[in-house]
Design an enzyme around this catalytic site. Structure first.
Site, PDB file in Angstrom:
ATOM      1  N   LYS A 100       0.887  -1.162   0.000  1.00  0.00           N
ATOM      2  CA  LYS A 100       0.000   0.000   0.000  1.00  0.00           C
ATOM      3  C   LYS A 100       0.922   1.208   0.000  1.00  0.00           C
ATOM      4  O   LYS A 100       1.635   1.475   0.975  1.00  0.00           O
ATOM      5  CB  LYS A 100      -0.891  -0.008   1.245  1.00  0.00           C
ATOM      6  CG  LYS A 100      -1.770   1.204   1.327  1.00  0.00           C
ATOM      7  CD  LYS A 100      -2.870   1.047   2.359  1.00  0.00           C
ATOM      8  CE  LYS A 100      -3.764   2.266   2.340  1.00  0.00           C
ATOM      9  NZ  LYS A 100      -3.480   3.186   3.440  1.00  0.00           N
ATOM     10  N   ALA A 187      -9.404   6.328   4.141  1.00  0.00           N
ATOM     11  CA  ALA A 187      -9.134   7.492   4.986  1.00  0.00           C
ATOM     12  C   ALA A 187     -10.329   8.430   5.132  1.00  0.00           C
ATOM     13  O   ALA A 187     -10.985   8.786   4.161  1.00  0.00           O
ATOM     14  CB  ALA A 187      -7.945   8.295   4.490  1.00  0.00           C
ATOM     15  N   GLY A 188     -10.547   8.813   6.372  1.00  0.00           N
ATOM     16  CA  GLY A 188     -11.513   9.860   6.684  1.00  0.00           C
ATOM     17  C   GLY A 188     -12.914   9.375   6.980  1.00  0.00           C
ATOM     18  O   GLY A 188     -13.755  10.147   7.421  1.00  0.00           O
ATOM     19  N   ASN A 209      -9.516   2.536   9.630  1.00  0.00           N
ATOM     20  CA  ASN A 209      -8.619   2.292  10.766  1.00  0.00           C
ATOM     21  C   ASN A 209      -9.046   3.097  11.985  1.00  0.00           C
ATOM     22  O   ASN A 209      -9.583   2.556  12.946  1.00  0.00           O
ATOM     23  CB  ASN A 209      -7.161   2.598  10.367  1.00  0.00           C
ATOM     24  CG  ASN A 209      -6.167   2.235  11.469  1.00  0.00           C
ATOM     25  OD1 ASN A 209      -6.545   1.793  12.549  1.00  0.00           O
ATOM     26  ND2 ASN A 209      -4.904   2.408  11.215  1.00  0.00           N
TER      27      ASN A 209
END
Lengths: 262, 374
Positions: A100, A187-188, A209
């Site tokens: 990644k 993300a976010g 995450n």
């Protein structure tokens, strides 16, 4: 119940469309339980956090590589050189050649550098890596990465750890429309409803995450995200009712044309 | 452009007056603001904020968990030389203090680090007094190269250097720079640093700039609490950190706020800082700098360290020794100051886990830097 189509990345088949990260957890045990509850089959780990030379490294030991695809990430890399160096170190230490790719020169918002990401992706692909690049929601960059041979694109919904949801919705929509590789929204995303929203739009998968790791009950939240992703994907495949501009008026505005002909 | 050009636009007395004028309403506004300006920081540092400590702590905790998760980065200081040509009135290494001093050989430093490695540490901070004669640049480079295979991250807290010297340290595997201004009060700074190169306020103030220009990945600044009014020093260290974050946007900035500890020389702090003030300062800094590291050393007692842990701390040392060779290499050398939290790293790690946090031993990789191989 109809079987939902699997997610295929670089000829590998996955039944879960939720990828999870391993940072920010209060303990390794909680992390393991949360990963199990998420149903994820791809687990990403920051290379900066693991000691690849230590067979008893906590984090490495905690992730069963027979069960999960261990996806090392280059978080912390400031430019292409650093990211490539880390990816090569990981492969030399016996990791699968999957990476990644994260090139985040600013340590505060951790926003990805498009120029360095493209540069590193091109070289790593040539070296035989399966590259999953973390990018801003930039449709042109997504196409450029696809062209150099990355196996996914991973646009952000909002800055890492911000839990703000799909702030980049319109651009992600374009990326989804144009992509020929899986689009993983990364993300976010702060709530299962955000994950569901991304899947309803047609994203192929999401990566979570912070929202799981920092929840009051990370295991419960992991399960909630699993359900959110499943619900969103099921709704998408079931053909979500469109917000339609198309032919809804009960007496069509152009009906007079037909009545004239009648 | 350096922080000097920025700080001369401010007057200590005016900042002090502005802080004293802040009202409960200003504090409420600062707490609720989605992004905070310098006036908000002053409100959070003000006497008026004393009644809002719990709200500040809750907000600081929430922000820290979101940005850093439930993790604490572990590090250990390694004192490699106590030789010093400065005469800082509060410091045990003051050149006028008749103490036993030492400068470790490269092999002795390696022995110290092997000991820490055995305890689990992979991030260390190398410290010296100010004595380029005893601890010259090439000595530091030799140490960095020797330690590189053992460690994930090497930072230095040494005498201020020129940018090119810092570049050489980075080329040889040093990734972080720590330098505290101690106090931003110009006159007070001169009083407590009566002689030696450290007397040069501006050279020290611009040290993080030189470090940022050289390319350190981590910049750690701080104030020594007890030297001046903590509220105003807190405002200035906050301003300094925000400046560094913006200007050296690829470096991660951390802030330390050590309180003066008993040391050889017997200096008594003129501006003692209470626990409640520590809490207020720490929470104010977190709310002002959501992404900054906040560092807590073993200067503070065990119980206070436990209580501060969830409020915004991101890095902790444990089992520290402040004398060169104090871990394994030497006996009977005196330390820089007295440690307060005397627990072993294992005990501290158990405490951290008991509070629901993961102690992180490794959060960097030497592979990032293309350092010269040993």
């Amino acid at each position: 119940m109809t079987q939902l189509p699997p997610l295929i990345i670089a000829d590998r088949t996955f039944h879960s469309r939720l990828l999870v990260g391993t940072g920010k957890f209060a303990s390794t045990q909680i992390m393991q339980q949360a990963i199990a509850a998420s149903g994820a089959e791809i687990v990403t780990v920051a290379l900066r956090r693991v000691d690849l030379s230590d067979p008893q490294d906590n984090l490495m030991e905690a992730i069963d590589r027979n069960r999960y695809l261990f996806l090392p990430n280059t978080s912390g890399a400031r430019d292409a050189e650093e990211a490539m160096r880390l990816a090569r170190i990981a492969r030399a230490a016996g990791c699968d050649p999957w990476v990644k790719l994260e090139v985040t020169p600013d340590p505060h918002y951790l926003l990805p550098d498009p120029v360095e990401t493209l540069k590193a992706a091109e070289i790593l692909v040539k070296e035989g890596f399966k590259v999953l690049p973390y990018i801003n929601a930039d449709p042109v960059l997504a196409k450029r990465l696809e062209e150099v041979g990355t196996v996914t694109v991973m646009p952000l919904g909002a800055p890492i750890g911000s839990n703000r949801g799909l702030k980049t919705r319109d651009s992600i929509q374009i990326i989804i429309q144009q992509a020929q590789v899986p689009v993983v929204v990364d993300a976010g995303l702060g709530a299962p409803s955000h994950a569901a929203e991304a899947m309803e739009m047609g994203a192929d998968a999401v990566l979570i995450n912070t929202a799981i790791a920092t929840a009051g009950d990370p295991v419960g939240m992991a399960e909630a995200f699993r359900l959110g992703v499943e619900a969103g994907f099921k709704a998408y495949t079931a053909g979500l009712g469109r917000h339609s501009w198309e032919a809804e008026a009960s007496s069509p505005l152009t009906g007079f044309l037909r009545s004239n002909h009648a | 452009m350096s922080f000097w050009q920025k700080i001369i636009q401010y007057r200590w007395d005016r900042i002090h007056a502005a802080i004293c004028r802040k009202t409960a309403q200003d504090v409420r506004q600062a707490l609720q603001a989605p992004t905070r300006n310098f006036d908000d920081l002053l409100a959070l540092l003000s006497p008026a904020a004393a009644g809002f400590l719990e709200e500040m702590a809750l907000a600081a905790h929430g922000l820290t968990v979101q940005r850093f998760g439930r993790t604490i980065q572990m590090f250990a200081p390694v004192y490699i030389s106590s030789e010093c040509i400065n005469s800082c009135v509060y410091c045990g290494f003051n050149r006028h203090n008749q103490i036993s001093r030492a400068t470790l050989s490269v092999a002795e430093v390696e022995k110290e680090v092997m000991f820490l490695h055995g305890q689990g540490f992979r991030h260390v901070l190398l410290l010296t007094g100010e004595s380029p004669h005893h601890a010259p640049l090439d000595y530091l480079i030799r140490i960095a190269r020797k330690l590189q295979p053992l460690l994930a991250s090497i930072s230095v807290e040494i005498y201020p250097m020129a940018t090119d010297d810092y570049r050489r340290l980075i080329e040889n595997g040093v990734d972080g720079l720590t330098v505290y201004q101690e106090t931003y009060h110009l006159k007070r700074y001169a009083e407590v640093h009566p002689a030696g190169p450290k007397r040069n306020y501006r050279w020290r103030l611009e040290t993080p700039d030189r470090g940022g220009q050289a390319g350190f990945r981590r910049l750690n600044i701080g104030v020594l609490l007890g030297l001046s009014d903590w509220r105003v020093d807190g405002a200035f260290v906050g301003l300094h950190a925000a400046y560094l974050e913006r200007r050296y946007w690829q470096s991660h900035v951390s802030v330390s706020f050590p309180r003066l500890r008993p040391a050889a020389g017997g200096f008594q702090p003129q501006f003692p800082v209470k626990d409640a003030h520590m809490v207020q300062l720490m929470c104010a800094l977190r709310l002002w700098l959501p992404d900054a590291g906040l560092v807590l050393s073993t200067r503070e007692p065990a119980s206070l360290r436990e209580n501060l842990l969830p409020l915004g701390i991101t890095q902790m040392s444990a089992g520290s020794k402040t004398a060169p060779g104090g871990y394994a290499a030497k006996e009977n050398v005196e330390g820089q100051f007295e440690i307060s939290d005397l627990r072993s790293p294992q005990e501290v790690v158990r405490m951290i886990a008991a509070h629901g946090y993961e102690p992180v031993w490794k959060d960097w990789d030497a592979g990032f830097l293309n350092a010269v191989q040993p």
